[in-house]
Design a protein around this motif. Structure first.
Motif, PDB file in Angstrom:
ATOM      1  N   ALA A  95      37.841  70.185 -10.678  1.00  0.00           N
ATOM      2  CA  ALA A  95      36.875  70.048 -11.773  1.00  0.00           C
ATOM      3  C   ALA A  95      37.368  69.081 -12.844  1.00  0.00           C
ATOM      4  CB  ALA A  95      36.587  71.418 -12.383  1.00  0.00           C
ATOM      5  N   TYR A  96      38.646  69.115 -13.161  1.00  0.00           N
ATOM      6  CA  TYR A  96      39.197  68.236 -14.202  1.00  0.00           C
ATOM      7  C   TYR A  96      39.044  66.769 -13.805  1.00  0.00           C
ATOM      8  CZ  TYR A  96      42.748  65.897 -17.032  1.00  0.00           C
ATOM      9  OH  TYR A  96      43.415  65.021 -17.850  1.00  0.00           O
ATOM     10  N   TYR A  97      39.384  66.442 -12.573  1.00  0.00           N
ATOM     11  CA  TYR A  97      39.333  65.047 -12.138  1.00  0.00           C
ATOM     12  C   TYR A  97      37.900  64.565 -11.953  1.00  0.00           C
ATOM     13  CZ  TYR A  97      44.291  65.790 -11.335  1.00  0.00           C
ATOM     14  OH  TYR A  97      45.609  66.085 -11.502  1.00  0.00           O
ATOM     15  N   VAL A  98      37.008  65.451 -11.525  1.00  0.00           N
ATOM     16  CA  VAL A  98      35.602  65.067 -11.406  1.00  0.00           C
ATOM     17  C   VAL A  98      35.022  64.748 -12.780  1.00  0.00           C
ATOM     18  CG1 VAL A  98      33.314  65.915 -10.783  1.00  0.00           C
ATOM     19  CG2 VAL A  98      35.233  66.329  -9.261  1.00  0.00           C
ATOM     20  N   TYR A 140      40.576  52.613 -15.706  1.00  0.00           N
ATOM     21  CA  TYR A 140      40.572  53.764 -14.802  1.00  0.00           C
ATOM     22  C   TYR A 140      41.426  53.509 -13.567  1.00  0.00           C
ATOM     23  CZ  TYR A 140      37.143  56.476 -17.369  1.00  0.00           C
ATOM     24  OH  TYR A 140      36.522  57.235 -18.329  1.00  0.00           O
ATOM     25  N   LEU A 141      41.528  52.269 -13.133  1.00  0.00           N
ATOM     26  CA  LEU A 141      42.432  51.944 -12.028  1.00  0.00           C
ATOM     27  C   LEU A 141      43.880  52.216 -12.411  1.00  0.00           C
ATOM     28  CD1 LEU A 141      40.980  48.654 -10.484  1.00  0.00           C
ATOM     29  CD2 LEU A 141      41.355  50.816  -9.313  1.00  0.00           C
ATOM     30  N   CYS A 159      29.530  52.116 -12.822  1.00  0.00           N
ATOM     31  CA  CYS A 159      28.865  51.415 -11.720  1.00  0.00           C
ATOM     32  C   CYS A 159      27.378  51.226 -12.017  1.00  0.00           C
ATOM     33  CB  CYS A 159      29.077  52.196 -10.425  1.00  0.00           C
ATOM     34  SG  CYS A 159      28.382  51.405  -8.963  1.00  0.00           S
ATOM     35  N   PHE A 160      26.733  52.248 -12.586  1.00  0.00           N
ATOM     36  CA  PHE A 160      25.327  52.128 -12.941  1.00  0.00           C
ATOM     37  C   PHE A 160      25.131  51.126 -14.076  1.00  0.00           C
ATOM     38  CE2 PHE A 160      21.819  53.577 -15.686  1.00  0.00           C
ATOM     39  CZ  PHE A 160      20.765  53.438 -14.801  1.00  0.00           C
ATOM     40  N   VAL A 192      35.805  60.812 -11.885  1.00  0.00           N
ATOM     41  CA  VAL A 192      34.743  60.463 -10.937  1.00  0.00           C
ATOM     42  C   VAL A 192      33.434  60.138 -11.663  1.00  0.00           C
ATOM     43  CG1 VAL A 192      33.391  61.282  -8.974  1.00  0.00           C
ATOM     44  CG2 VAL A 192      35.824  61.857  -9.140  1.00  0.00           C
ATOM     45  N   LEU A 193      32.986  61.017 -12.550  1.00  0.00           N
ATOM     46  CA  LEU A 193      31.718  60.798 -13.247  1.00  0.00           C
ATOM     47  C   LEU A 193      31.736  59.543 -14.131  1.00  0.00           C
ATOM     48  CD1 LEU A 193      30.645  64.434 -14.190  1.00  0.00           C
ATOM     49  CD2 LEU A 193      29.878  63.022 -12.280  1.00  0.00           C
ATOM     50  N   PRO A 194      32.787  59.270 -14.908  1.00  0.00           N
ATOM     51  CA  PRO A 194      32.798  58.008 -15.662  1.00  0.00           C
ATOM     52  C   PRO A 194      32.744  56.770 -14.777  1.00  0.00           C
ATOM     53  CG  PRO A 194      34.403  59.517 -16.572  1.00  0.00           C
ATOM     54  CD  PRO A 194      33.903  60.133 -15.302  1.00  0.00           C
TER      55      PRO A 194
END
Length: 453
Positions: A238-241, A282-283, A252-253, A245-247
């Motif tokens: 949950a923490y990493y998502v 983020y990379l 991308c959008f 992941v969500l950001p």
């Protein structure tokens, strides 16, 4: 009453003194001919059977960067030493001793896959005292904090599960000298979870297993008796998502929305550079979380790299279309044929429809189709309004040209720039659908290839 209290205290002090004296005499008697360097084997050439067990209490951390697992637990060892037997009646019923672990022989059982920086012996790790019974049974139970090496599989990070092993055994004695066996039968996962007093918040315990193995090393021809404990844990993602992941999906959008920004605003390239820089941050975060392993490629890292290149491609595409939007040369015939001519045909068709609508009588719009013609007439009204607006703008641009002394060459350049803007808008639509398809299809194909691989 005072006399009674004094009598009780005197009797208790004498009682404790007798027991202390008996323990002191017992230890002196046991150490009289005792050698701590000799194994307590029942017969010459027979191994010492040591019952061993590890009871975990908390998973402190599983550092995937350093590939190290740190746990808190208790180590239990039990063996038989025939030299430590006595009759309890000879020492006023003393049938148990608690003595330091350096007084008698102890097995040198250590963690083989340790990740500790310092090399220590068994008595340095297990600091608790020995519990010796009058029948020769020795129990050694000590709390420990173990640092073990763990081979981390980062393929499915952060939706991964890890299996870490803890291998215990003697450092110097082979199976013929020291043989390990289970202290009790391996406990179930449910019982193990009940003993997990503190949850790490990052990992959940999945499976726990233990087995006896026999390992042959190059130093000795005889195998060593080892006990292996395997702990399987699953990450709570949950923490990493939430923070990784969500950001990334939002970035991308946002990179696709760059094609909807008009070139005249001058904010397209700055917006695209900002999105690419955010993705590069983020990379760096992902590379800092993962270990430096080249034999495994984490899926999230590959997806981040793919999306980074797609965002960089959108930035290059926007630079290209912005460059086209501000050109004033005559567009090539091919571009005019595929883009400008179609735009002119659509405009002419709209003007003809608007002019036709202007010549019709108001009472002829309703026919047998009813609502369908009413909707069409509403569209015609909108087209007529746009036609009149274009006529007004054309007349105002002619007045502007007359009063501002705009030369025919400059007017031609303005017309060419308008054509280039139409071409740039067409390229923006094409690039939008290309990169939108890539952003959707390429991650799915990459994930499927990982699943099949």
């Amino acid at each position: 009453m005072v006399a009674v209290y004094r009598l009780v205290l005197l009797l208790c002090s004498n009682f404790v003194g007798v027991f202390s004296k008996n323990e002191s005499e017992l230890i002196t008697a046991l150490l009289a001919n005792y050698n701590t360097y000799v194994r307590p084997a029942t017969e010459s050439g027979m191994p010492v059977y040591v019952s061993f067990d590890l009871r975990l209490t908390k998973l402190v951390r599983l550092d995937i960067k350093a590939q190290e697992m740190v746990i808190n637990g208790k180590v239990l060892m039990k063996w038989q030493d025939t030299r430590l037997t006595w009759s309890a009646s000879d020492y006023n019923g003393t049938n148990r001793l608690i003595v330091p672990n350096t007084l008698f022989w102890t097995p040198d059982i250590m963690l083989h896959n340790t990740a500790s920086d310092t090399s220590v012996s068994g008595t340095d790790v297990y600091k608790a005292h020995l519990r010796v019974n009058n029948n020769g049974t020795v129990l050694w139970m000590s709390p420990v904090t173990l640092h073990s090496s763990c081979d981390i599989n980062i393929k499915w990070f952060p939706f991964d599960s890890q299996v870490c092993a803890l291998v215990f055994g003697s450092i110097s004695m082979t199976k013929e000298m020291l043989d390990l066996k289970f202290y009790k039968q391996p406990e179930s996962v449910e019982a193990f979870r009940d003993k997990f007093h503190y949850s790490s918040g990052i990992w959940s315990v999945g499976e726990l297993s233990s087995q006896l193995i026999f390992q042959v090393y190059d130093c000795c021809p005889d195998p060593f008796s080892l006990m292996q404990f395997k702990l399987k844990v699953a990450r709570l993602p949950a923490y990493y998502v939430l923070y990784l992941v969500l950001p990334c999906l939002c970035l991308c959008f946002m990179s696709l929305c760059i094609f909807f920004i008009p070139p005249d605003t001058g904010e397209r390239i700055g917006f695209g550079i900002t999105v690419v820089l955010a993705m590069s941050v983020y990379l760096l975060v992902i590379s800092d979380k993962l270990p430096e392993k080249s034999n495994q490629r984490p899926l999230i890292g590959v997806l981040y790299i793919i999306l980074f290149f797609i965002m960089s491609g959108t930035l290059l595409a926007v630079i290209f279309t912005t460059h086209l939007a501000f050109k004033r040369t005559k567009p090539p015939r091919t571009l005019r044929h595929f883009f400008c001519n179609r735009c002119l045909k659509k405009k002419r068709k709209k003007e003809i429809d608007a002019h036709r609508f202007g010549n019709e009588q108001p009472g002829t719009h309703m026919n047998e189709k009813g609502h369908e013609n009413l909707d069409r007439n509403n569209d015609d009204v909108i087209e007529l309004t746009l036609h009149r607006r274009r006529t007004f703008l054309r007349s105002s641009s002619n007045l502007h040209r007359e009063f501002a002394f705009v030369s025919p060459e400059e007017e031609k350049e303005i017309e060419n720039q308008d054509r280039w803007k139409e071409i740039a808008e067409s390229f923006d639509r094409i690039f939008f659908w290309i990169f939108a398809t890539l952003s959707f299809v390429v991650p799915i194909v990459t994930t499927l290839s990982y699943m099949n691989g």
